[in-house]
Design a protein around this motif. Structure first.
Motif, PDB file in Angstrom:
ATOM      1  N   LEU A   1       0.718  -1.084   0.108  1.00 28.19           N
ATOM      2  CA  LEU A   1      -0.002  -0.047  -0.059  1.00 28.19           C
ATOM      3  C   LEU A   1       0.906   1.188  -0.019  1.00 28.19           C
ATOM      4  CD1 LEU A   1      -2.922   1.046   0.215  1.00 28.19           C
ATOM      5  CD2 LEU A   1      -2.610   0.967   2.574  1.00 28.19           C
ATOM      6  N   ASP A   2       0.751   2.094  -0.893  1.00 28.83           N
ATOM      7  CA  ASP A   2       1.420   3.457  -1.269  1.00 28.83           C
ATOM      8  C   ASP A   2       0.370   4.447  -0.602  1.00 28.83           C
ATOM      9  OD1 ASP A   2       3.209   5.283  -1.765  1.00 28.83           O
ATOM     10  OD2 ASP A   2       2.619   5.270  -4.083  1.00 28.83           O
ATOM     11  N   LEU A   3       1.005   5.012   0.624  1.00 33.11           N
ATOM     12  CA  LEU A   3       0.155   6.163   1.113  1.00 33.11           C
ATOM     13  C   LEU A   3       0.922   7.322   0.856  1.00 33.11           C
ATOM     14  CD1 LEU A   3      -0.822   4.409   4.425  1.00 33.11           C
ATOM     15  CD2 LEU A   3      -2.334   4.709   2.441  1.00 33.11           C
ATOM     16  N   SER A   4       1.650   7.582   0.068  1.00 33.28           N
ATOM     17  CA  SER A   4       2.385   9.078  -0.142  1.00 33.28           C
ATOM     18  C   SER A   4       1.384   9.938  -0.955  1.00 33.28           C
ATOM     19  CB  SER A   4       3.440   8.504  -1.554  1.00 33.28           C
ATOM     20  OG  SER A   4       3.092   8.170  -2.678  1.00 33.28           O
ATOM     21  N   PHE A   5       0.329   9.532  -1.176  1.00 33.01           N
ATOM     22  CA  PHE A   5      -0.745  10.748  -1.733  1.00 33.01           C
ATOM     23  C   PHE A   5      -1.271  11.243  -0.336  1.00 33.01           C
ATOM     24  CE2 PHE A   5      -3.178   7.079  -0.646  1.00 33.01           C
ATOM     25  CZ  PHE A   5      -4.431   7.479  -0.121  1.00 33.01           C
ATOM     26  N   VAL A   6      -1.216  10.774   0.638  1.00 32.45           N
ATOM     27  CA  VAL A   6      -2.141  11.298   1.813  1.00 32.45           C
ATOM     28  C   VAL A   6      -1.591  12.733   2.238  1.00 32.45           C
ATOM     29  CG1 VAL A   6      -2.737  10.809   4.420  1.00 32.45           C
ATOM     30  CG2 VAL A   6      -2.612   8.942   2.630  1.00 32.45           C
ATOM     31  N   ARG A   7      -0.388  13.062   2.351  1.00 32.34           N
ATOM     32  CA  ARG A   7      -0.029  14.554   2.686  1.00 32.34           C
ATOM     33  C   ARG A   7      -0.358  15.489   1.848  1.00 32.34           C
ATOM     34  NH1 ARG A   7       4.574  11.316   4.132  1.00 32.34           N
ATOM     35  NH2 ARG A   7       4.714  11.233   6.624  1.00 32.34           N
ATOM     36  N   LYS A   8      -0.172  15.167   0.495  1.00 34.50           N
ATOM     37  CA  LYS A   8      -0.721  15.964  -0.633  1.00 34.50           C
ATOM     38  C   LYS A   8      -2.180  16.217  -0.489  1.00 34.50           C
ATOM     39  CE  LYS A   8       2.217  14.398  -4.020  1.00 34.50           C
ATOM     40  NZ  LYS A   8       2.367  13.954  -5.150  1.00 34.50           N
TER      41      LYS A   8
ATOM     42  N   PRO B   1      -0.237  13.015   9.155  1.00 26.95           N
ATOM     43  CA  PRO B   1      -1.415  12.269   8.489  1.00 26.95           C
ATOM     44  C   PRO B   1      -1.345  10.926   7.785  1.00 26.95           C
ATOM     45  CG  PRO B   1      -0.735  14.379   7.363  1.00 26.95           C
ATOM     46  CD  PRO B   1       0.139  13.983   8.455  1.00 26.95           C
ATOM     47  N   VAL B   2      -0.400  10.463   7.545  1.00 20.94           N
ATOM     48  CA  VAL B   2       0.002   9.292   7.301  1.00 20.94           C
ATOM     49  C   VAL B   2      -0.361   8.031   8.355  1.00 20.94           C
ATOM     50  CG1 VAL B   2       1.477   7.598   6.114  1.00 20.94           C
ATOM     51  CG2 VAL B   2       1.454   9.685   5.176  1.00 20.94           C
ATOM     52  N   VAL B   3       0.128   8.526   9.379  1.00 16.51           N
ATOM     53  CA  VAL B   3       0.138   7.773  10.566  1.00 16.51           C
ATOM     54  C   VAL B   3      -1.309   7.670  11.137  1.00 16.51           C
ATOM     55  CG1 VAL B   3       0.742   7.560  13.223  1.00 16.51           C
ATOM     56  CG2 VAL B   3       2.377   8.289  11.624  1.00 16.51           C
ATOM     57  N   PHE B   4      -2.085   8.833  10.991  1.00 16.88           N
ATOM     58  CA  PHE B   4      -3.554   8.944  11.434  1.00 16.88           C
ATOM     59  C   PHE B   4      -4.274   7.922  10.372  1.00 16.88           C
ATOM     60  CE2 PHE B   4      -7.629  10.929  11.111  1.00 16.88           C
ATOM     61  CZ  PHE B   4      -7.992  10.827  12.288  1.00 16.88           C
ATOM     62  N   PHE B   5      -3.945   8.030   8.925  1.00 17.34           N
ATOM     63  CA  PHE B   5      -4.577   7.026   8.082  1.00 17.34           C
ATOM     64  C   PHE B   5      -4.235   5.581   8.306  1.00 17.34           C
ATOM     65  CE2 PHE B   5      -5.289   5.331   3.909  1.00 17.34           C
ATOM     66  CZ  PHE B   5      -6.510   5.789   3.483  1.00 17.34           C
ATOM     67  N   LYS B   6      -3.107   5.311   8.934  1.00 20.48           N
ATOM     68  CA  LYS B   6      -2.834   3.976   9.139  1.00 20.48           C
ATOM     69  C   LYS B   6      -3.538   3.597  10.290  1.00 20.48           C
ATOM     70  CE  LYS B   6       1.843   3.773   7.198  1.00 20.48           C
ATOM     71  NZ  LYS B   6       3.446   3.571   7.564  1.00 20.48           N
ATOM     72  N   LEU B   7      -3.681   4.418  11.288  1.00 22.50           N
ATOM     73  CA  LEU B   7      -4.702   3.984  12.550  1.00 22.50           C
ATOM     74  C   LEU B   7      -6.013   3.785  11.842  1.00 22.50           C
ATOM     75  CD1 LEU B   7      -3.214   6.616  14.947  1.00 22.50           C
ATOM     76  CD2 LEU B   7      -2.821   3.870  15.135  1.00 22.50           C
ATOM     77  N   GLN B   8      -6.573   4.522  11.143  1.00 24.08           N
ATOM     78  CA  GLN B   8      -8.131   4.406  10.654  1.00 24.08           C
ATOM     79  C   GLN B   8      -8.086   3.146  10.044  1.00 24.08           C
ATOM     80  OE1 GLN B   8     -10.427   6.461  11.290  1.00 24.08           O
ATOM     81  NE2 GLN B   8      -8.923   7.539  12.500  1.00 24.08           N
ATOM     82  N   LEU B   9      -6.964   2.450   9.245  1.00 25.51           N
ATOM     83  CA  LEU B   9      -7.044   1.390   8.712  1.00 25.51           C
ATOM     84  C   LEU B   9      -7.088   0.263   9.743  1.00 25.51           C
ATOM     85  CD1 LEU B   9      -4.614   1.790   5.553  1.00 25.51           C
ATOM     86  CD2 LEU B   9      -7.024   1.259   5.391  1.00 25.51           C
ATOM     87  N   VAL B  10      -6.170   0.233  10.650  1.00 25.64           N
ATOM     88  CA  VAL B  10      -6.196  -0.690  11.711  1.00 25.64           C
ATOM     89  C   VAL B  10      -7.634  -0.887  12.379  1.00 25.64           C
ATOM     90  CG1 VAL B  10      -5.456  -1.192  13.917  1.00 25.64           C
ATOM     91  CG2 VAL B  10      -3.786  -0.629  12.034  1.00 25.64           C
ATOM     92  N   MET B  11      -8.317   0.273  12.525  1.00 19.54           N
ATOM     93  CA  MET B  11      -9.424   0.399  13.266  1.00 19.54           C
ATOM     94  C   MET B  11     -10.498  -0.463  12.295  1.00 19.54           C
ATOM     95  SD  MET B  11     -10.018   4.006  15.063  1.00 19.54           S
ATOM     96  CE  MET B  11     -11.622   4.073  14.753  1.00 19.54           C
ATOM     97  N   PHE B  12     -10.543   0.016  11.027  1.00 14.42           N
ATOM     98  CA  PHE B  12     -11.112  -0.868   9.921  1.00 14.42           C
ATOM     99  C   PHE B  12     -11.059  -2.331  10.174  1.00 14.42           C
ATOM    100  CE2 PHE B  12     -11.780  -2.564   5.531  1.00 14.42           C
ATOM    101  CZ  PHE B  12     -13.213  -2.295   5.643  1.00 14.42           C
ATOM    102  N   PHE B  13      -9.579  -2.915  10.124  1.00 14.16           N
ATOM    103  CA  PHE B  13      -9.216  -4.396   9.842  1.00 14.16           C
ATOM    104  C   PHE B  13      -9.598  -4.851  11.300  1.00 14.16           C
ATOM    105  CE2 PHE B  13      -6.522  -2.745   6.208  1.00 14.16           C
ATOM    106  CZ  PHE B  13      -7.119  -3.331   5.214  1.00 14.16           C
ATOM    107  N   GLU B  14      -9.507  -4.372  12.317  1.00 14.87           N
ATOM    108  CA  GLU B  14      -9.816  -5.074  13.424  1.00 14.87           C
ATOM    109  C   GLU B  14     -11.233  -4.640  13.889  1.00 14.87           C
ATOM    110  OE1 GLU B  14      -7.363  -6.711  15.037  1.00 14.87           O
ATOM    111  OE2 GLU B  14      -5.846  -6.160  13.499  1.00 14.87           O
ATOM    112  N   GLY B  15     -12.070  -4.229  13.213  1.00 14.03           N
ATOM    113  CA  GLY B  15     -13.522  -4.171  13.505  1.00 14.03           C
ATOM    114  C   GLY B  15     -14.039  -3.250  14.679  1.00 14.03           C
ATOM    115  N   ASP B  16     -13.326  -2.168  14.861  1.00 15.60           N
ATOM    116  CA  ASP B  16     -13.550  -1.375  15.847  1.00 15.60           C
ATOM    117  C   ASP B  16     -14.498  -0.136  15.325  1.00 15.60           C
ATOM    118  OD1 ASP B  16     -10.518  -1.228  17.785  1.00 15.60           O
ATOM    119  OD2 ASP B  16     -12.195  -2.529  18.012  1.00 15.60           O
TER     120      ASP B  16
END
Length: 74
Positions: free
Chosen positions: A34-41, A57-72
């Protein structure tokens, strides 16, 4: 009378997260694919130029993905 508290700290252990997470873990493979280089721009216009620094913002986006995958859900 004002008391004081003696602070004592346990010695730090030298364990890295790299050693604790298995090489075949799902999030390791996701990180490689997963290439998240677009998030900052993408969000740059929404941040003010002054003030305290925010969470990356990349860290925040990754945390959102973890919440999605973990079902929170919020």
């Amino acid at each position: 009378m004002m008391g004081t508290k003696e602070r004592s700290f346990a010695p730090l252990t030298h364990i890295s997260l790299e050693e604790l997470v298995p090489q075949n873990h799902f999030y390791r493979s996701l990180e490689q694919k997963l290439d998240l280089s677009f998030v900052r721009k993408f969000v740059q216009e929404t941040y003010a130029g002054l003030g305290r620094p925010s969470i990356d913002p990349v860290v925040f986006f990754k945390l959102q993905l973890v919440m999605f995958f973990e079902g929170d859900s919020i």
